[in-house]
Design a protein around this motif. Structure first.
Motif, PDB file in Angstrom:
ATOM      1  N   UNK A 118      11.585  -5.739  -4.425  1.00 31.77           N
ATOM      2  CA  UNK A 118      11.760  -5.992  -3.225  1.00 31.77           C
ATOM      3  C   UNK A 118      10.512  -5.564  -2.512  1.00 31.77           C
ATOM      4  N   UNK A 119       9.603  -4.671  -3.132  1.00 27.45           N
ATOM      5  CA  UNK A 119       8.282  -4.473  -2.698  1.00 27.45           C
ATOM      6  C   UNK A 119       7.137  -5.233  -3.148  1.00 27.45           C
ATOM      7  N   UNK A 120       6.040  -5.284  -2.502  1.00 25.46           N
ATOM      8  CA  UNK A 120       4.779  -5.912  -3.138  1.00 25.46           C
ATOM      9  C   UNK A 120       3.897  -4.985  -3.634  1.00 25.46           C
ATOM     10  N   UNK A 121       3.596  -4.926  -4.879  1.00 25.63           N
ATOM     11  CA  UNK A 121       2.496  -3.884  -5.404  1.00 25.63           C
ATOM     12  C   UNK A 121       1.140  -4.716  -5.736  1.00 25.63           C
ATOM     13  N   UNK A 174       5.842 -11.636   0.686  1.00 28.22           N
ATOM     14  CA  UNK A 174       6.409 -10.922   1.981  1.00 28.22           C
ATOM     15  C   UNK A 174       7.108  -9.674   1.613  1.00 28.22           C
ATOM     16  N   UNK A 175       7.341  -9.206   0.389  1.00 23.99           N
ATOM     17  CA  UNK A 175       7.850  -7.912   0.040  1.00 23.99           C
ATOM     18  C   UNK A 175       7.482  -6.769   1.054  1.00 23.99           C
ATOM     19  N   UNK A 176       8.299  -5.675   1.044  1.00 24.90           N
ATOM     20  CA  UNK A 176       8.055  -4.563   1.793  1.00 24.90           C
ATOM     21  C   UNK A 176       8.662  -3.338   1.061  1.00 24.90           C
ATOM     22  N   UNK A 177       8.075  -2.223   0.884  1.00 23.73           N
ATOM     23  CA  UNK A 177       6.785  -1.851   1.603  1.00 23.73           C
ATOM     24  C   UNK A 177       5.633  -2.550   0.755  1.00 23.73           C
ATOM     25  N   UNK A 178       4.614  -2.672   1.181  1.00 26.99           N
ATOM     26  CA  UNK A 178       3.374  -3.289   0.441  1.00 26.99           C
ATOM     27  C   UNK A 178       2.643  -1.791   0.084  1.00 26.99           C
ATOM     28  N   UNK A 179       2.426  -1.726  -1.279  1.00 26.01           N
ATOM     29  CA  UNK A 179       2.131  -0.414  -2.031  1.00 26.01           C
ATOM     30  C   UNK A 179       0.678  -0.917  -2.737  1.00 26.01           C
ATOM     31  N   UNK A 180      -0.355  -0.375  -2.319  1.00 22.22           N
ATOM     32  CA  UNK A 180      -1.645  -0.236  -2.855  1.00 22.22           C
ATOM     33  C   UNK A 180      -1.802   1.024  -3.797  1.00 22.22           C
ATOM     34  N   UNK A 181      -2.075   0.410  -5.017  1.00 18.41           N
ATOM     35  CA  UNK A 181      -2.445   1.315  -6.253  1.00 18.41           C
ATOM     36  C   UNK A 181      -3.817   1.335  -6.637  1.00 18.41           C
TER      37      UNK A 181
END
Length: 350
Positions: free
Chosen positions: A198-201, A57-64
């Motif tokens: 804290x984010x979701x990678x 549920x981490x934010x931000x959700x980062x798409x690489x």
């Protein structure tokens, strides 16, 4: 990852077929590598591979995103003498094709060469002409009946070219665009697995980039990320190239232009300076021709940036880059991920 391991991984990946639309074998290797790196791994119906680190549920959700597909060819027809005629998949320059070694993926792999009439029996005008792809043929050393027993129209053909080690950190091979970008994501994943993020990678190894950035479109639509980062290649310096379109191999490149979120790339530049990562700026006034294009305009829009690795001789069998840029790209991704805090939305607000 040590340099020797990076070369070993790239050599394995470069010898793994993965033409656009036929990435299955490469996808299996990517899934195994990211799973071993501690990521949560899955795949979608188009064959994109996803590898996630950080809280669910981490934010931000980062798409690489970096693509795993490669340019190549498909069998069109077999003539009465057993020569195989073919069509291209992705952007192949016909100038590079004569005398290339290839593998025809029929009922069993067949080694072949793309032959060319020797200069002794050609006219001056013929020697000046670049033959179009539909006039070139592959010779596998068998007669028509033998070839037709093993090969059918639609079978894949890929370049048969291993990784070559040049001096220092420089390597050359036929599909570093963009498996070097995938390696950068893997390196970043390895570095992030011990971090308390804290984010979701979510690292996406995308498919079908070479025929229209299709995998990235599907992935972005499904993930709905808050931030998107594409990793691809740009043009490295060579003596015959326009100076304003090429970059030194040793530095990563950050792109600016309408495809790129201005505050996101400025924050990336700040982080790069802080981490002492050398970078260049590429001005791209239109689209970038990478996964960044569809990422930016998915659904209601995604703040997007592009990290590029300078590469000489793009879309040839001797694409050449400096492994330092793979390391530096991974280092920048790691630093961006660890810097993303609760104030990320305010930092990116127009």
């Amino acid at each position: 990852m040590q340099q020797a391991q990076m070369k070993k991984t790239l050599d394995d990946w470069l010898q793994t077929p993965g033409l656009s639309g036929h990435e299955g074998e490469m996808a299996e290797k990517v899934m195994a590598a990211f799973s071993a790196a501690g990521a949560e791994v899955w795949q979608d119906e188009l064959m994109n591979v996803y590898a996630a680190v950080g809280p669910k549920q981490g934010r931000p959700l980062v798409m690489v995103s970096a693509h795993m597909d490669e340019i190549g060819m498909m069998v069109d027809r077999i003539d009465e003498d057993g020569f195989i005629f073919f069509s291209q998949i992705g952007g192949i320059d016909p100038r590079i094709l004569p005398a290339q070694e290839v593998s025809v993926e029929g009922k069993k792999p067949l080694y072949g060469i793309i032959g060319l009439k020797p200069p002794h029996v050609t006219t001056v005008q013929e020697r000046k002409k670049v033959l179009p792809i539909n006039e070139l043929a592959i010779d596998v050393g068998l007669d028509a009946e033998q070839v037709r027993a093993l090969v059918s129209p639609g079978d894949r053909i890929h370049f048969d070219a291993p990784l070559h080690e040049l001096s220092g950190r420089t390597v050359a091979g036929h599909t570093l665009d963009d498996r070097a970008g995938v390696l950068a994501m893997l390196e970043a994943c390895l570095a992030l697995r011990e971090e308390k993020l804290s984010c979701r990678m979510v690292f996406v190894t995308s498919v079908q980039e070479e025929v229209g950035t299709r995998g990235a479109k599907v992935a972005a639509y499904g993930l709905q990320p808050d931030i998107a980062i594409a990793i691809d290649v740009t043009h490295g310096k060579t003596p015959d190239a326009p100076a304003d379109l090429v970059f030194p191999l040793k530095n990563i490149v950050l792109t600016v232009g309408p495809n790129i979120h201005p505050k996101l790339v400025k924050e990336a530049q700040r982080i790069a300076r802080q981490e002492k990562i050398d970078y260049e700026i590429e001005v791209e006034a239109h689209v970038t021709g990478t996964d960044a294009d569809p990422l930016q305009i998915s659904r209601t829009g995604i703040p997007t940036m592009l990290i590029e690795l300078p590469l000489k001789y793009m879309h040839t069998t001797v694409e050449t880059l400096d492994l330092k840029t793979v390391k530096d790209s991974a280092k920048l991704l790691h630093a961006i991920a660890t810097a993303l805090g609760k104030d990320w939305e305010a930092k990116l607000c127009f």
